[in-house]
Design a protein around this motif. Structure first.
Motif, PDB file in Angstrom:
ATOM      1  N   ILE A   1     -11.268 -39.006   6.643  1.00 38.92           N
ATOM      2  CA  ILE A   1     -10.372 -38.583   5.572  1.00 38.92           C
ATOM      3  C   ILE A   1      -9.941 -39.785   4.745  1.00 38.92           C
ATOM      4  CG2 ILE A   1      -9.472 -36.589   6.837  1.00 38.92           C
ATOM      5  CD1 ILE A   1      -6.850 -38.258   7.202  1.00 38.92           C
ATOM      6  N   VAL A   2      -9.675 -39.515   3.477  1.00 36.10           N
ATOM      7  CA  VAL A   2      -8.967 -40.459   2.622  1.00 36.10           C
ATOM      8  C   VAL A   2      -7.612 -39.818   2.349  1.00 36.10           C
ATOM      9  CG1 VAL A   2     -10.087 -39.448   0.579  1.00 36.10           C
ATOM     10  CG2 VAL A   2      -8.965 -41.664   0.398  1.00 36.10           C
ATOM     11  N   TYR A   3      -6.536 -40.604   2.435  1.00 36.57           N
ATOM     12  CA  TYR A   3      -5.210 -40.004   2.340  1.00 36.57           C
ATOM     13  C   TYR A   3      -4.247 -40.896   1.553  1.00 36.57           C
ATOM     14  CZ  TYR A   3      -3.834 -43.259   6.068  1.00 36.57           C
ATOM     15  OH  TYR A   3      -3.580 -44.388   6.801  1.00 36.57           O
ATOM     16  N   MET A   4      -3.186 -40.270   1.059  1.00 34.02           N
ATOM     17  CA  MET A   4      -2.100 -40.949   0.357  1.00 34.02           C
ATOM     18  C   MET A   4      -0.777 -40.417   0.875  1.00 34.02           C
ATOM     19  SD  MET A   4      -3.480 -40.930  -3.590  1.00 34.02           S
ATOM     20  CE  MET A   4      -4.321 -39.359  -3.426  1.00 34.02           C
ATOM     21  N   LYS A   5       0.228 -41.296   0.965  1.00 35.13           N
ATOM     22  CA  LYS A   5       1.541 -40.895   1.459  1.00 35.13           C
ATOM     23  C   LYS A   5       2.673 -41.202   0.475  1.00 35.13           C
ATOM     24  CE  LYS A   5       0.588 -40.991   6.409  1.00 35.13           C
ATOM     25  NZ  LYS A   5       0.894 -39.557   6.582  1.00 35.13           N
ATOM     26  N   GLU A   6       2.409 -42.033  -0.532  1.00 30.75           N
ATOM     27  CA  GLU A   6       3.454 -42.350  -1.506  1.00 30.75           C
ATOM     28  C   GLU A   6       3.601 -41.199  -2.494  1.00 30.75           C
ATOM     29  OE1 GLU A   6       0.969 -44.286  -0.745  1.00 30.75           O
ATOM     30  OE2 GLU A   6       1.705 -46.247  -0.092  1.00 30.75           O
ATOM     31  N   ALA A   7       4.826 -40.718  -2.672  1.00 27.95           N
ATOM     32  CA  ALA A   7       5.066 -39.549  -3.516  1.00 27.95           C
ATOM     33  C   ALA A   7       4.589 -39.775  -4.948  1.00 27.95           C
ATOM     34  CB  ALA A   7       6.553 -39.195  -3.508  1.00 27.95           C
ATOM     35  N   GLU A   8       4.862 -40.964  -5.508  1.00 28.83           N
ATOM     36  CA  GLU A   8       4.466 -41.236  -6.886  1.00 28.83           C
ATOM     37  C   GLU A   8       2.948 -41.184  -7.048  1.00 28.83           C
ATOM     38  OE1 GLU A   8       6.366 -43.089  -5.029  1.00 28.83           O
ATOM     39  OE2 GLU A   8       8.299 -43.437  -6.024  1.00 28.83           O
ATOM     40  N   HIS A   9       2.219 -41.723  -6.068  1.00 26.22           N
ATOM     41  CA  HIS A   9       0.756 -41.743  -6.144  1.00 26.22           C
ATOM     42  C   HIS A   9       0.170 -40.341  -5.996  1.00 26.22           C
ATOM     43  CE1 HIS A   9       0.911 -46.223  -4.770  1.00 26.22           C
ATOM     44  NE2 HIS A   9       1.098 -46.087  -6.070  1.00 26.22           N
ATOM     45  N   ILE A  10       0.786 -39.525  -5.134  1.00 30.51           N
ATOM     46  CA  ILE A  10       0.312 -38.141  -4.988  1.00 30.51           C
ATOM     47  C   ILE A  10       0.496 -37.383  -6.301  1.00 30.51           C
ATOM     48  CG2 ILE A  10       0.745 -35.947  -3.822  1.00 30.51           C
ATOM     49  CD1 ILE A  10       1.485 -37.570  -1.320  1.00 30.51           C
ATOM     50  N   ALA A  11       1.656 -37.540  -6.917  1.00 34.14           N
ATOM     51  CA  ALA A  11       1.910 -36.872  -8.201  1.00 34.14           C
ATOM     52  C   ALA A  11       0.925 -37.347  -9.261  1.00 34.14           C
ATOM     53  CB  ALA A  11       3.341 -37.137  -8.651  1.00 34.14           C
ATOM     54  N   ASP A  12       0.669 -38.640  -9.311  1.00 29.03           N
ATOM     55  CA  ASP A  12      -0.273 -39.179 -10.299  1.00 29.03           C
ATOM     56  C   ASP A  12      -1.699 -38.679 -10.038  1.00 29.03           C
ATOM     57  OD1 ASP A  12       1.747 -40.544 -11.550  1.00 29.03           O
ATOM     58  OD2 ASP A  12       1.359 -42.452 -10.544  1.00 29.03           O
ATOM     59  N   PHE A  13      -2.070 -38.531  -8.769  1.00 24.24           N
ATOM     60  CA  PHE A  13      -3.401 -38.029  -8.444  1.00 24.24           C
ATOM     61  C   PHE A  13      -3.546 -36.576  -8.877  1.00 24.24           C
ATOM     62  CE2 PHE A  13      -6.344 -35.831  -5.574  1.00 24.24           C
ATOM     63  CZ  PHE A  13      -7.496 -36.571  -5.777  1.00 24.24           C
ATOM     64  N   LEU A  14      -2.522 -35.768  -8.633  1.00 21.46           N
ATOM     65  CA  LEU A  14      -2.572 -34.362  -9.055  1.00 21.46           C
ATOM     66  C   LEU A  14      -2.754 -34.260 -10.568  1.00 21.46           C
ATOM     67  CD1 LEU A  14       0.231 -32.793  -6.819  1.00 21.46           C
ATOM     68  CD2 LEU A  14      -2.243 -32.639  -6.503  1.00 21.46           C
ATOM     69  N   GLN A  15      -2.067 -35.101 -11.300  1.00 30.95           N
ATOM     70  CA  GLN A  15      -2.240 -35.106 -12.755  1.00 30.95           C
ATOM     71  C   GLN A  15      -3.635 -35.586 -13.135  1.00 30.95           C
ATOM     72  OE1 GLN A  15       0.429 -37.661 -14.963  1.00 30.95           O
ATOM     73  NE2 GLN A  15       0.265 -36.386 -16.786  1.00 30.95           N
ATOM     74  N   LEU A  16      -4.155 -36.568 -12.405  1.00 29.71           N
ATOM     75  CA  LEU A  16      -5.477 -37.123 -12.693  1.00 29.71           C
ATOM     76  C   LEU A  16      -6.562 -36.054 -12.608  1.00 29.71           C
ATOM     77  CD1 LEU A  16      -7.106 -39.911 -13.080  1.00 29.71           C
ATOM     78  CD2 LEU A  16      -7.542 -39.695 -10.615  1.00 29.71           C
TER      79      LEU A  16
END
Length: 310
Positions: A183-198
């Motif tokens: 798996i590739v994963y992210m835990k920082e809230a700001e990065h998750i939000a930015d990825f969803l927008q991406l």
């Protein structure tokens, strides 16, 4: 509907042109597809638990590759597991997989990663990441649990490729192994939000940000309340100790044995047990006396009581 399902439903409604559709299908079929042989004929099954994703695959194949697929549902009654939605192709499979760079040309050898130079534009890479999230991704509900987004992949090299593409945008994605895969994963809230927008989930990103801001505000308020409570407890404990020492002095030798300035503070504290040091200094007949001055006199009273106890 779970938050992850809402995200995926939004992603399946995005309109794309041919290049981006190809990139999205590259991920969807590479990660969820299975090649088989039926009556000596090649078949391709793309399986998902999400009906919107199944319709998405069916539509992209029909619109951009002019391939007619079959849609079927496999119901799982055991332990109430989710239904499996299957998109099945019986024709044009080898040509499709070669065009999507899943199979190497003129062979049945699978490319574990996207060959160098296949996806060059930013929109194609974002589309591939969107397809990868649809195929193997999940994201926690920000309202009820910790922040976490991940994408599962069967091949380590493919997993690392996804992480590298995500980190082109400085999202601090990490990799690890998971259940005979990676798996590739992210835990920082700001990065998750930015990825969803991406990847195009703008509405889901806005909801995520709203929840994150509210959680951060609640956490800040809780920290302030806890700090204030701790301070009040500290003041209360100090006041109890002061009163205990003053009562001990009064019982043993009487407050008259204290120097006049200390006796003045001791009597004021006994008469006003719950006020702060600043308020106590303002109540003294010869006051007002500063907080540090009152604190100094109370320390002297405590030392007097400790000597008596010794």
């Amino acid at each position: 509907m779970s938050y992850a399902s809402e995200v995926k439903k939004e992603l399946t409604s995005i309109d794309v042109h041919a290049g981006n559709a190809k990139a999205e299908l590259m991920a969807l079929i590479r990660m969820n597809g299975a090649i088989g042989i039926n009556n000596r004929m090649l078949t391709l099954n793309v399986q998902t638990e999400n009906p919107a994703i199944a319709r998405r695959i069916y539509s992209l194949l029909k619109e951009f590759y002019h391939l007619e697929a079959e849609l079927s549902v496999r119901r799982k009654m055991k332990l109430k597991k989710n239904n499996q939605y299957i998109v099945r192709l019986k024709t044009g499979i080898k040509e499709l997989l070669e065009d999507l760079a899943i199979l190497k040309k003129d062979s049945f050898e699978i490319n574990e990663t996207v060959p160098e130079g296949m996806l060059t534009s930013e929109s194609e890479i974002r589309s591939y990441l969107r397809g990868a999230f649809l195929a193997g991704g999940s994201v926690n509900n920000p309202e009820t649990s910790r922040y976490h987004l991940e994408i599962y992949s069967l091949y380590e090299a493919h997993n690392q490729m996804i992480a590298d593409w995500i980190n082109r945008y400085e999202f601090n994605a990490r990799t690890t192994d998971r259940r005979s895969g990676f798996i590739v994963y992210m835990k920082e809230a700001e990065h998750i939000a930015d990825f969803l927008q991406l990847i195009g989930a703008t509405t889901a990103m806005l909801k995520f940000e709203d929840v994150r801001i509210m959680r951060d505000m609640r956490n800040s308020v809780n920290r302030l309340v806890n700090c204030e409570t701790a301070n009040l407890n500290k003041v209360a404990n100090a006041s109890m100790k002061q009163i205990d020492n003053i009562e001990y002095i009064d019982q043993k030798v009487g407050l008259g044995e204290l120097p006049p300035k200390l006796r003045e503070v001791a009597e004021a504290r006994m008469a006003n047990r719950e006020v702060s040091l600043k308020e106590l200094g303002e109540l003294l007949p010869g006051g007002p006396i500063s907080k540090s001055g009152i604190n100094h006199r109370l320390r002297k009273i405590n030392q007097f009581a400790e000597k008596l106890r010794a």
